[in-house]
Write a protein that holds these residues in place. Structure first.
Motif, short mmCIF file in Angstrom:
data_model
loop_
_atom_site.label_atom_id
_atom_site.label_comp_id
_atom_site.label_asym_id
_atom_site.label_seq_id
_atom_site.Cartn_x
_atom_site.Cartn_y
_atom_site.Cartn_z
N ALA A 12 0.78 -1.22 0.26
CA ALA A 12 0.30 0.21 -0.04
C ALA A 12 0.96 1.38 0.21
N LEU A 13 1.63 1.37 0.64
CA LEU A 13 3.27 2.43 0.29
C LEU A 13 3.37 2.56 -0.05
N VAL A 14 4.05 1.43 -1.04
CA VAL A 14 4.80 1.03 -2.51
C VAL A 14 4.15 2.54 -3.41
N VAL A 20 1.64 8.86 -5.73
CA VAL A 20 1.70 11.02 -5.70
C VAL A 20 2.64 11.05 -6.38
N SER A 21 3.93 10.25 -6.78
CA SER A 21 4.61 10.37 -7.75
C SER A 21 4.04 10.99 -9.96
N ILE A 22 3.24 10.00 -9.46
CA ILE A 22 1.62 10.16 -11.06
C ILE A 22 1.37 11.49 -10.73
N ALA A 41 -4.11 4.65 -7.34
CA ALA A 41 -4.63 4.89 -5.68
C ALA A 41 -5.88 4.51 -5.38
N ALA A 42 -6.69 3.98 -5.79
CA ALA A 42 -7.53 3.14 -5.49
C ALA A 42 -7.17 1.98 -5.27
#
Length: 61
Positions: A12-14, A20-22, A41-42
């Protein structure tokens, strides 16, 4: 402690970091980039849900 819930949390963190980077990379992104960011994100939210579910199932009674 079972390590399976920690794997869900790590995944989930990865995925959240990738989403976020996208979103941060280019303000004027193509629609496909935006859609893929939303999908990632989903998927991250689903992994957090699986993590919490595994924690609940592994609690000692």
């Amino acid at each position: 402690m079972n390590r399976k819930p920690l794997i869900w949390l790590l995944l989930a963190l990865v995925l959240a970091a990738y989403a976020v980077s996208i979103f941060v990379s280019n303000p004027g992104q193509s629609p496909w980039s935006l859609i893929s960011g939303i999908i990632v994100a989903a998927a991250s939210l689903v992994m957090v849900w699986r993590y919490s579910r595994e924690l609940k199932n592994n609690r000692p009674s």
